[in-house]
Design a protein around this motif. Structure first.
Motif, PDB file in Angstrom:
ATOM      1  N   GLY A  65       0.813  -1.220   0.000  1.00  0.00           N
ATOM      2  CA  GLY A  65       0.000   0.000   0.000  1.00  0.00           C
ATOM      3  C   GLY A  65       0.835   1.252   0.000  1.00  0.00           C
ATOM      4  N   ARG A  66       2.011   1.178   0.665  1.00  0.00           N
ATOM      5  CA  ARG A  66       2.871   2.371   0.736  1.00  0.00           C
ATOM      6  C   ARG A  66       3.358   2.749  -0.660  1.00  0.00           C
ATOM      7  N   LEU A  85      -4.205  -4.885   4.183  1.00  0.00           N
ATOM      8  CA  LEU A  85      -5.057  -3.703   4.334  1.00  0.00           C
ATOM      9  C   LEU A  85      -4.171  -2.596   4.890  1.00  0.00           C
ATOM     10  N   TYR A  86      -3.925  -1.605   4.069  1.00  0.00           N
ATOM     11  CA  TYR A  86      -2.946  -0.554   4.407  1.00  0.00           C
ATOM     12  C   TYR A  86      -3.692   0.753   4.624  1.00  0.00           C
ATOM     13  N   VAL A  87      -3.352   1.462   5.696  1.00  0.00           N
ATOM     14  CA  VAL A  87      -4.027   2.725   6.018  1.00  0.00           C
ATOM     15  C   VAL A  87      -2.977   3.821   6.094  1.00  0.00           C
ATOM     16  N   ALA A  88      -3.224   4.913   5.389  1.00  0.00           N
ATOM     17  CA  ALA A  88      -2.354   6.089   5.515  1.00  0.00           C
ATOM     18  C   ALA A  88      -3.192   7.329   5.257  1.00  0.00           C
ATOM     19  N   GLY A  89      -3.281   8.183   6.252  1.00  0.00           N
ATOM     20  CA  GLY A  89      -4.036   9.431   6.067  1.00  0.00           C
ATOM     21  C   GLY A  89      -5.493   9.183   5.747  1.00  0.00           C
ATOM     22  N   HIS A  90      -5.900   9.637   4.563  1.00  0.00           N
ATOM     23  CA  HIS A  90      -7.297   9.477   4.147  1.00  0.00           C
ATOM     24  C   HIS A  90      -7.511   8.221   3.317  1.00  0.00           C
ATOM     25  N   MET A  91      -6.453   7.450   3.150  1.00  0.00           N
ATOM     26  CA  MET A  91      -6.539   6.332   2.195  1.00  0.00           C
ATOM     27  C   MET A  91      -6.500   4.971   2.870  1.00  0.00           C
ATOM     28  N   ILE A 127      -5.869   1.007   1.348  1.00  0.00           N
ATOM     29  CA  ILE A 127      -5.545   0.200   0.162  1.00  0.00           C
ATOM     30  C   ILE A 127      -5.681  -1.269   0.538  1.00  0.00           C
ATOM     31  N   TRP A 128      -6.509  -1.966  -0.193  1.00  0.00           N
ATOM     32  CA  TRP A 128      -6.682  -3.419   0.010  1.00  0.00           C
ATOM     33  C   TRP A 128      -6.002  -4.099  -1.174  1.00  0.00           C
ATOM     34  N   SER A 129      -4.937  -4.830  -0.898  1.00  0.00           N
ATOM     35  CA  SER A 129      -4.199  -5.459  -2.002  1.00  0.00           C
ATOM     36  C   SER A 129      -4.090  -6.960  -1.760  1.00  0.00           C
ATOM     37  N   ARG A 130      -3.784  -7.674  -2.844  1.00  0.00           N
ATOM     38  CA  ARG A 130      -3.649  -9.126  -2.778  1.00  0.00           C
ATOM     39  C   ARG A 130      -2.392  -9.540  -3.517  1.00  0.00           C
ATOM     40  N   GLY A 131      -1.846 -10.654  -3.111  1.00  0.00           N
ATOM     41  CA  GLY A 131      -0.682 -11.176  -3.822  1.00  0.00           C
ATOM     42  C   GLY A 131      -0.434 -12.609  -3.404  1.00  0.00           C
ATOM     43  N   SER A 132       0.216 -13.375  -4.258  1.00  0.00           N
ATOM     44  CA  SER A 132       0.516 -14.774  -3.931  1.00  0.00           C
ATOM     45  C   SER A 132       1.888 -15.105  -4.490  1.00  0.00           C
ATOM     46  N   LYS A 133       2.287 -16.373  -4.306  1.00  0.00           N
ATOM     47  CA  LYS A 133       3.601 -16.796  -4.828  1.00  0.00           C
ATOM     48  C   LYS A 133       3.638 -16.661  -6.341  1.00  0.00           C
ATOM     49  N   SER A 134       2.520 -16.997  -6.959  1.00  0.00           N
ATOM     50  CA  SER A 134       2.515 -17.033  -8.421  1.00  0.00           C
ATOM     51  C   SER A 134       2.179 -15.685  -9.039  1.00  0.00           C
ATOM     52  N   GLN A 135       1.587 -14.788  -8.256  1.00  0.00           N
ATOM     53  CA  GLN A 135       1.172 -13.505  -8.837  1.00  0.00           C
ATOM     54  C   GLN A 135       1.657 -12.365  -7.954  1.00  0.00           C
TER      55      GLN A 135
END
Length: 1882
Positions: free
Chosen positions: A24-25, A93-99, A101-109
């Motif tokens: 998210g950063r 789930l990343y929080v900074a200020g007003h934002m 960010i929900w991100s996903r990732g795996s070994k293959s992607q």
């Protein structure tokens, strides 16, 4: 050697080290918001664009102040939608200020942003939460909505994965939100600690719950036990109580009491109704110190009104009975019980939320938890003089807020004698150990302790029992879910792995310098629950900056935030910072990965290795864990984990070899002494604890290293056996034989597992038997057998050795060694009773079943040997034929092995599992078996891995079910039996109803059009693939399209005569055009029926409405002819109603299953006023197809207030049709406003247009259809004869109003007949009869009598009834009330007069209505024959004129209503034309949806007639007939239900408008109501492989009735089905397609759901067949040649032909590679011929899955003939197949349809007899128990023994064979063939 098993300073290596930066950063950098700009300003320009952005960012952030630093936080979790291991991913789930960010990732992607949210104010917290949406139906599962909650100061934003967004305002300031199983938990922030104390008031609740974003926030009830074990109920209102942890499974929360300094665990559950009532009653407490206050009224009001939009700081007052169970004299009582005074709270509230006015108390109060104590009333809080909320002292009692959740105390930490401050847990988690014990662990950072509380699940649901507390010294800790372990950061900075509270080993992180090893390791101290938790020291330091000194033995603890999501920290540049970074904290554990936070600010992500990766080792460990006592099992698992994961360990070695070495060593074996285990050591070092030395970063050695080596296991063993320890002597050392006894070959009795060897051997043997049932685990079984045979030899279990030798004869022969265990040592072992019973052999057990012998229960390990359980019970059910084998008789066939630790754990699990099974169908065993296997999770891919012989009975059951499936089976069952057609059908039917079905709704390719503008005719959305099958011989559909199109100019062909002037010629052309336009304007009504429900709109596009084109083209020059030229008079408003009909036609295209929302309906509203009529029609159409219910009430109000007449008509009729028969009150109010008769007498008279009143009256009839509502019936009865009023009221178009009232009355009382409850005083039938025949008007007794006092000034009717007005409505009302009642007395009222004189008094159209009414009352007498028609013609007419009458036939299904007219009345052409139109409509109704060609020709003939009497109304009738004939493009037909007949009477009323604005006798909008009578009955077969519609033969069976016997009719689908209630069953016939039965005797719901989804019935083509379209007569079939040709060579068909008969890729490939005689296969002609024959047979017998079985049998026999069988596995299968065929269990000849099996059997018999002839001595030696000759072929001997089921020589010895006994008896006793016995005897 006992010191071998002590814990050493072992170490494991962590893998996959990589640096970690929250994704998210990185994403936030590119986002233009305030935080991002600040970050960028902090960075120097050079670093901003550097390649390593992350490093630059971290560097620059070191200068940021603490406040800036805490602006970012994040949390990680395992992906919640994981279905397989491959798809596992991490979410951040990343929080900074007003934002956020929900991100996903795996070994293959790589990581990607899944969702990003930006909110208005700073994000205080973001978290994941699952909300449950309960379903209305009990059998449906509740829907769980995954969502993200974003907390701001004023509100919580909830965003669900499904796309819904909610905003919940916060009624108070919140400190933290916690996700729970039920929803969100809110912790109120205590912002008023400095307010003045008020000793008389109770504290406010501090804990609240919200079960769904749309629900109210409610306080949480607390159920706690006090000092004297009394249970108290109260609200959670203790300000010192803070939540530190919440968990969904189990549903618990943990709190910390800041004053008592203790942690408490509470169970979180739904509140019970008793608890709700107890809390709401609030009885006054005994203590005098506490006086309850009536805060509840205030509280409720505040929460409900003020704070829905008010500030977070507003107060919440609530009464608590007892204050957390503390004694009133406690010094802390008042300091905690205080509550701020109200005005300061209110002021605070407003201070926190700018711009919010003083709250109002107008709405319903919320949260009013009232106390009924007498003292409460006087001391109202709101009476305080400076109250800013409300000056009224008392508030009315309103509905209270009901609490939703309750927390129940489970466990409280025992308090320490001297209370230490700040020992709040900074991290809490739940973990389990390798033996499945569960622990709740909480880290007390101030004491540097991890406290682990063990808990068990009790017998009751959700009951948890907490046991002992263990303390582990720790600086930080993190759970590793996947490997049942927990990573602890010790106080000295080293990482240690624990499983539960058992220390496993240190974790070596490559690349990080390990801390000093010499520091003492604190062992966990175990306390009983009553003892105090030991704490090493009081750490009272509150805020110390994070210093790390170089040689500090115990680093100063840091105080971390108690938030669940730790803020990231960048260290300040400290002069004391170490040169080498060390681990400071652990965070974000997911699966077996965790992040290490280093002192340098960097973060590293490491992976802790798993316990085992090999499936075989995993299952062996499971079995070991199952049977051993818990502590022993834990030691074994820890030992194995250390050996397996040592640094530089077995990555390159075989895991199994390592496991065998470790396991045997633990049992006391010296693996160096056994040749086969010694061979393993060439690949694996004996004890890989040496391996850490390889991975040490330092090159030079030290003294510590030597000490480490001396303490290792390897050293101990090398000392014990110096010879074996020298690797140089290993090859020379002679193997120790069996005879060589003595201590050298013995076992070490002090070894950890020595006492458990017999039970371990037994569980591993059961595992071995289970592995034999899985083709994919054969190599595992072979590996395991080498270990098992060694144990069996040493335990002297001859029977087991014999079994292993029979399974792997040549392999077992190589093992000769045994370790001698003397009797004393044997006595030290625990010998379980089950070891002495018969040897478990699963193939032998199944073989006995097939031979019909009694079988003992087969032992199995629950949860480990699941395949054994499944197959054993399958045989018990299907082969033995015990129907209860899978329910109550399980113990008869299976004996569960119980282990000490597992008792009472798996027993309920087994019972529970069997009780979950679906109720067994009443069908045969095959059905039961298939359904049970599916419920146990057994799939087709599992069946493929079952050995072919074992699988054969299951395949037989499957083939039976495949032939005769049940239409109600679930999708999984259909998949198992290989019926893809049924699988797809089940999948489609189980879809949510709102979703449109993909299939026929979207045409695969756009229809081919000849002209560009043909698309605009509104009829392009029919399904050409289906209609092409229904009407394949002609182009009738294109013809209908041509007749009904109204969007192109019409051809005006007028011959120009010489005597006609040009001006007159233009007038002639325009007059002709006007005539043609009468027809064009009538077309939309028919087009709406033709295109009914054929289109799924795109939500982003407006609905295309075809133009109503009223221009013409005159040949030969194609000049434009227009009506607007002014040459002729054109009626005003001529196009208003045709435009309305055009809008309805466009709207009726929309299918009911489409996704239509309120916004889309409003989006279609046209901009121009000319199209308003079209939009009005569109609204009515949306009502008719059920979508208008989605239109918001605000929009309905908006449309009605515009006062547009057409819009009001369309809307009122639309909403009424959508709410048909519901008695909906809101719609009733809407309609009543438009009907003066339903308004109170004193109400203001509204100026409602007459046609709107008519529509509203019919609307009342629709909404109250069939309800028999008394009040509405009374009003409508009076309205039929409503007299004209003064002025011009009710004077125009009275006929249509009276008719509407009659139709509405008929609908309200539809079919009730004489059973009109509560209406006897109204005399409904008599009143209607009077309206029909005339007479004196009765006085009005109803509420409207005042309205009818003054007579009309315009119309002089006197006091008699005007029959011309009232007769039609009354006649039809009577007909509908007595519909299908066969009431002869009422029917006689309606009989036509039988004298000419009386006939003259009745209008022809009234006579028509009477005859129609009489026929539908006498419904059951209608017969489709000429006699019945004649019976309806008056006798006098028949005598005078003969039978020269016209007959009107209205028939639906097998019912006809025939109304006779006679030419006697047809003096005028108008009557004649009316009669013709009605006859055409009647025939169209009979043939509705069929597209009958003769009726189409009639319609086309009448379409061409435009001159003479052909007015707008007749055109409308003809084109409605055309629309009905092709209703819904041939997919719909008419129903004969009461509701449908009522709709048809409204729509087809036999008086059509004279011109386009004529509504005098009948409102034109009602013509569209015939849509309500349409029902889908077209069945369309769709090939499941190609997904295209096709032809299929159906057998439709009718139920028996009084008219005909049960009859079966053959139909070629696609076909229109008869009415469903007449049918018994529908069957898809063979031989082309798989048979499929739909049984309608159990109910028609299944078939109705198929028909409502476009009638798609999936069918599957049988192998060797072609579809009817390609092969109409069946001559091209693969099977056809065999009929004409008896030549056996035909059987070996050409392989090229296979692809045309099967779509199975495997079969096509098999034919390609194995059935073609290529050059290099010339010597294998026989094989090719055999394979071709097998393939042919499999294809023709519909058993392609039997192909591998045939080939396997062939291969087994060939190997047997060659004598090359090294293992007897395939021979066992062959034997099972033969026994199955002999047993007679097979229900159809799966394999017996040819001579294949007998040939194979004789070949096998021959091969074994040949061997026996040459080697009879070997057999004799075996039987007599003598050792066999070394050179003898033991493999063939084993094959012989297996094939003939000869028992082991021990068993034979037990049968006491002696020479005197007759051979026949022996033969029978041991099931051996006679010729074998004779051989042995010789």
């Amino acid at each position: 050697m006992s010191n071998v098993y002590e814990e050493r300073a072992t170490m494991i290596a962590a893998g996959e080290l990589q640096s970690f930066v929250p994704f998210g950063r990185e994403h936030c950098k590119n986002h233009p918001n305030a935080v991002n700009l600040q970050l960028r300003q902090l960075q120097p320009a050079s670093e901003l664009w550097s390649s390593d952005g992350a490093a630059g960012l971290v560097g620059s952030l070191q200068e940021v102040s603490l406040q800036e630093r805490q602006k970012e936080s994040w949390q990680l979790r395992k992906g919640s939608t994981v279905t397989t291991d491959e798809a596992e991913y991490e979410e951040e789930l990343y929080v900074a200020g007003h934002m956020v960010i929900w991100s996903r990732g795996s070994k293959s992607q790589a990581s990607y942003v899944y969702k990003a949210f930006t909110v208005d104010s700073l994000v205080q917290q973001a978290l994941w939460c699952n909300f449950t949406v309960p379903q209305s139906r009990k059998d449906e599962k509740d829907i769980i909505e995954q969502s993200v909650c974003i907390v701001q100061s004023m509100c919580v934003n909830v965003h669900t994965v499904s796309g819904k967004d909610f905003i919940s305002p916060l009624p108070f300031q919140v400190s933290t939100l916690w996700p729970t199983k039920f929803g969100l938990l809110f912790e109120r922030k205590n912002v008023t600690s400095d307010a003045p104390m008020s000793p008389t008031r109770e504290p406010l609740p501090t804990l609240f719950s919200m079960l769904h974003p749309l629900d109210e926030i409610a306080p949480v009830v607390c159920k706690s036990t006090g000092l004297f074990e009394t249970v108290r109920l109260q609200y959670v209102s203790d300000n010192a109580l803070r939540v530190v942890f919440s968990c969904e499974q189990p549903s618990v929360i943990m709190t910390y009491d800041a004053l008592q300094c203790t942690h408490t665990v509470w169970a979180l559950r739904k509140v019970t109704p008793e608890e709700q009532s107890t809390v709401l009653k609030c009885p006054g407490p005994d203590g005098s110190a506490q006086t309850p206050m009536a805060t509840h009224s205030f509280l409720g009001t505040h929460l409900r009104n003020v704070t829905r939009l008010d500030s977070p700081g507003s107060p919440l007052h609530c009464h608590a009975l007892h204050n957390q169970g503390r004694v009133p004299s406690s010094p802390s009582l008042h300091s905690r019980a205080h509550s701020p005074n109200i005005s300061s709270m209110a002021a605070l509230s407003r201070a926190h939320s700018p711009g919010i006015a003083a709250p109002s108390f107008t709405g319903g109060q919320r949260f009013n938890i009232s106390c009924h104590s007498p003292s409460a009333r006087g001391h109202s809080l709101l009476a305080s003089p400076n109250s800013t909320l409300n000056e009224t002292p008392l508030l009315p009692e309103m509905e209270p807020i009901l609490p939703d959740l309750c927390v129940e105390q489970l466990w409280t930490e025992t308090t320490t004698t001297h209370r230490e401050k700040s020992c709040q847990a900074s991290k809490v988690f739940i973990t389990s150990d390798l033996c499945e014990s569960r622990y709740l662990c909480f880290l007390v950072e101030s004491h540097q302790q991890l406290r682990c509380v063990k808990f068990l699940e009790g017998n009751e649901t959700n009951q948890l029992i907490f046991a002992s507390v263990t303390t582990i010294p720790a600086k930080d800790a993190a759970p590793l879910e996947d490997i049942d372990a927990l990573l602890v950061l010790e106080t000295n900075g080293s990482l240690v792995l624990y499983t539960g509270v058992t220390r496993v080993s240190k974790v070596f992180v490559p690349g990080l310098l390990s801390p000093n090893f010499s520091l003492p390791n604190h062992l966990p101290s175990l306390n009983t629950p009553l003892e105090n938790v030991s704490t090493p020291a009081k750490a009272t330091v509150q805020h110390i900056s994070r210093l790390e000194e170089a040689d500090m033995p115990s680093p100063v603890s840091e105080v971390r935030s108690s938030l669940q999501h730790h803020e990231s920290s960048w260290l300040d540049d400290s002069p004391f910072q170490q040169a080498a970074p060390h681990i400071q904290a652990l965070r974000d554990p997911v699966s077996n990965r965790v992040t290490l936070e280093l002192s340098s600010g960097l973060m590293l992500r490491i992976t802790v290795p798993e316990v085992a990766t090999s499936e075989l080792v995993k299952r062996c460990l499971q079995a070991i864990r199952f049977i051993l006592p818990k502590d022993t099992a834990m030691k074994v698992l820890v030992k194995w984990y250390n050996i397996y994961n040592a640094p530089g360990g077995p990555s390159m070695h075989q895991e199994w070899n390592l496991f065998v070495t470790c396991f045997m060593t633990l049992m006391g074996y010296n693996t160096e002494r056994l040749a086969w285990t010694r061979n393993l050591h060439f690949e694996v070092p004996l004890s890989p604890v040496i391996a850490p030395k390889k991975a040490r970063p330092a090159d030079t050695g030290s003294d510590e290293d030597w000490a480490y080596l001396c303490a290792s296991d390897y050293h101990c063993q090398a000392l014990a056996h110096p010879v074996a320890g020298l690797p140089g002597l290993e090859p020379a050392a002679p193997p120790v034989g069996m005879e060589d006894g003595g201590p050298v070959g013995g076992l070490e009795p002090s070894a950890l597992l020595f006492p458990h060897i017999p039970s371990l051997f037994y569980v591993l043997h059961l595992l071995y038997e289970d592995l034999k049932l899985d083709e994919l685990q054969r190599s595992g079984a072979r590996a395991l057998v080498s270990l098992l045979q060694q144990l069996a030899r040493d335990l002297q279990l001859e029977e087991y050795i014999d079994l292993y030798w029979r399974d792997y004869p040549s392999f077992i022969k190589t093992f000769k060694e045994a370790c001698v265990i003397d009797q004393a040592q044997m006595g030290l072992m625990n010998w379980p009773a089950y070891l002495n019973s018969e040897v478990p052999c699963v193939f032998g057990w199944l073989s006995k079943c097939l031979r019909g012998q009694d079988v003992p229960p087969f032992p199995y390990l629950p949860g480990i040997c699941e395949r054994t359980k499944l197959l054993v019970l399958s045989y018990a059910l299907y082969v033995v034929g015990d129907e209860n084998a899978i329910s109550i008789n399980v113990s008869k066939y299976l004996s569960r092995l119980s282990a000490g630790q597992k008792k009472g754990f798996t027993e309920p699990a087994l019972r529970r599992q069997s009780s979950v099974k679906p109720s067994a169908p009443s069908g045969c065993l095959a059905e039961k078996l298939v359904v049970w296997l599916t419920s146990a999770g057994f799939m087709l891919k599992d069946l493929e891995s079952v050995p072919f012989g074992v699988a054969l009975p299951i395949r037989d059951a499957i083939s039976q079910c495949r032939e005769h499936p049940c239409s109600e089976w679930s999708e999984e069952v259909c998949a198992l039996i290989g019926r893809q057609d049924l699988t797809k059908q089940a999948h489609k039917v189980s879809l949510a109803k709102g979703k449109p079905m993909v299939g026929l709704n979207v045409p695969l390719e756009p229809p081919v059009t000849t002209e560009a503008d043909e698309e605009e005719d509104g009829m392009a959305d029919l399904h050409p693939e289906v209609t092409g099958l229904i009407w394949s011989q002609d182009l009738r559909l294109q013809e209908v399209r041509r007749l009904l199109q109204s969007s192109r100019p019409v051809r005006v062909n007028v011959p120009h005569l010489p005597e006609v002037s040009d001006h007159e010629y233009i007038e002639e052309k325009e007059n002709k055009l006007l005539q043609l336009c009468q027809r064009t304007m009538a077309l939309p009504v028919g087009r709406g029926l033709f295109t009914l429900f054929s289109y799924h709109p795109v939500p982003t596009e407006p609905l295309p409405v075809p133009k109503l084109n009223l221009t013409g083209r005159a040949p030969p020059r194609n000049t434009m002819v227009d009506l607007n030229s002014g040459n002729i008079d054109v009626p005003p408003n001529m196009t208003s109603w045709p435009s309305f009909h055009n809008g309805v036609a466009a709207g009726l295209k929309i299918a009911p299953a489409s996704q239509v929302e309120s916004a889309w309906i409003a989006y279609n509203k046209p901009k121009s006023a000319e199209l308003a009529n079209e939009y009005a029609g569109f609204l009515m159409a949306l009502g008719l197809n059920g979508h208008l219910t989605k239109l918001a009430t605000l929009n309905i109000h908006d449309y009605l207030t515009k006062g547009h007449e057409m819009t009001s008509i369309g809307l009122l009729l639309g909403v009424s049709a959508a709410k048909l028969g519901t008695m909906d009150m809101s719609i009733t109010r809407l309609l009543s406003i438009h009907i003066p008769a339903l308004l109170p007498p004193t109400s203001t008279e509204l100026d409602v247009p007459h046609s709107v009143q008519v529509a509203a009256v019919v609307g009342i009839g629709l909404v109250y259809q069939g309800t028999g509502h008394r009040h509405n019936a009374e009003v409508l009865l009076a309205e039929i004869g409503r007299p004209p009023g003064p002025e011009m009221e009710y004077c125009t178009d009275r006929e249509s109003y009276s008719l509407a009232a009659g139709l509405a009355l008929g609908m309200v009382c539809l079919g009730h007949g004489s059973n009109l409850i509560g209406m006897t005083d109204l005399n409904v039938p008599e009143q209607l009869y009077q309206y029909m025949v005339g007479g004196h008007r009765r006085t009005h007794a109803g509420i409207n009598r005042e309205k009818h006092k003054s007579p009309s000034y315009q119309i002089k009717e006197g006091d008699t009834i005007n029959v011309d007005v009232t007769c039609p409505g009354a006649t039809l009302a009577l007909a509908m009330i007595y519909l299908k009642t066969n009431n002869r007395s009422i029917a006689d009222w309606l009989k036509a007069p039988d004298t000419m004189f009386l006939l003259d008094f009745i209008k022809p159209e009234f006579l028509l209505l009477r005859t129609l009414a009489r026929c539908i009352i006498m419904w059951d007498e209608i017969l489709p024959n000429e006699e019945w028609v004649t019976s309806n013609v008056p006798q006098i007419i028949q005598e005078n004129i003969g039978l020269q009458e016209e007959a009107l036939v209205i028939k639906c299904g097998n019912k006809s209503f025939i109304v006779s007219f006679n030419k006697f009345f047809f003096h005028c052409p108008y009557n004649l034309q009316t009669c013709l139109s009605m006859v055409l409509l009647a025939t169209s109704m009979v043939m509705a949806g069929s597209g009958n060609l003769k009726v189409l020709q009639l319609c086309r003939f009448l379409h061409k007639r435009t001159a003479g009497e052909m007015n707008y109304g007749f055109h409308m009738a003809h084109h409605m007939a055309l629309g009905l004939l092709f209703l819904g493009g041939g997919r719909y037909t008419l129903s004969t239900s009461n509701s449908a007949i009522a709709a048809l009477l409204c729509a087809l009323y036999p008086h059509f408008p004279a011109h386009s604005t004529d509504n005098r006798y009948h409102l034109q909008a009602l013509r569209h109501l015939c849509v309500l009578a349409a029902e889908p009955r077209l069945l369309v077969p769709v090939d499941v492989d190609t997904l295209k519609p096709c032809y299929a033969m159906l057998d439709v069976t009718y139920k028996e009735t009084q008219w005909y016997d049960e009859t079966t009719v053959e139909l070629m689908a696609p076909t229109m089905l008869p009415e469903l209630h007449l049918l018994k069953q529908i069957k898809v016939k063979g031989p082309r397609y798989w048979e499929l039965n739909i049984d309608l005797s159990k109910g028609t719901q299944h078939l109705q759901s198929i028909l409502s989804r476009d009638g798609v019935l999936y069918v599957k083509l049988r192998a060797g067949q072609l579809p009817y379209k390609d092969d109409p007569r069946g001559w091209k079939s693969l099977l056809a040649p065999t009929v004409n040709n008896r030549n056996p060579e035909v059987r070996t068909f050409k392989p090229e032909a296979i692809s045309t008969f099967t779509s199975d890729a495997a079969l096509v490939s098999f034919a390609e590679y194995f059935c073609k005689a290529s050059e290099n296969m010339k010597h294998k002609q026989e094989t090719v011929a055999l394979f071709s024959a097998i393939l042919y047979e499999c294809v023709t017998q519909e058993n392609p899955e039997m192909l591998p079985t045939h080939i396997s049998i062939d291969q087994a026999v060939k190997a047997l003939e060659r004598g090359e069988l090294s293992e007897t596995f395939c021979l066992w299968q062959m034997k099972l197949v033969l026994e199955l065929c002999e047993s007679g269990v097979l229900h159809r000849g799966l394999l017996l349809s040819s001579e294949f099996l007998p040939v194979m059997k004789s070949s096998a018999d021959r091969a074994l007899d040949r061997w026996l002839f040459d080697n009879s001595r070997a057999l004799q030696a075996y039987v007599s128990g003598q050792p066999t000759n070394e050179d003898a072929d033991t493999s063939m001997l084993a094959c012989f023994l297996v094939y003939h089921s000869i028992p082991s020589f021990r068993k034979m010895a037990n049968t006491e064979l002696d020479g005197n006994m007759p051979h026949l008896w022996i033969c029978d006793r041991i099931n051996v063939p006679l010729h074998v016995i004779l051989f042995v005897a010789v």
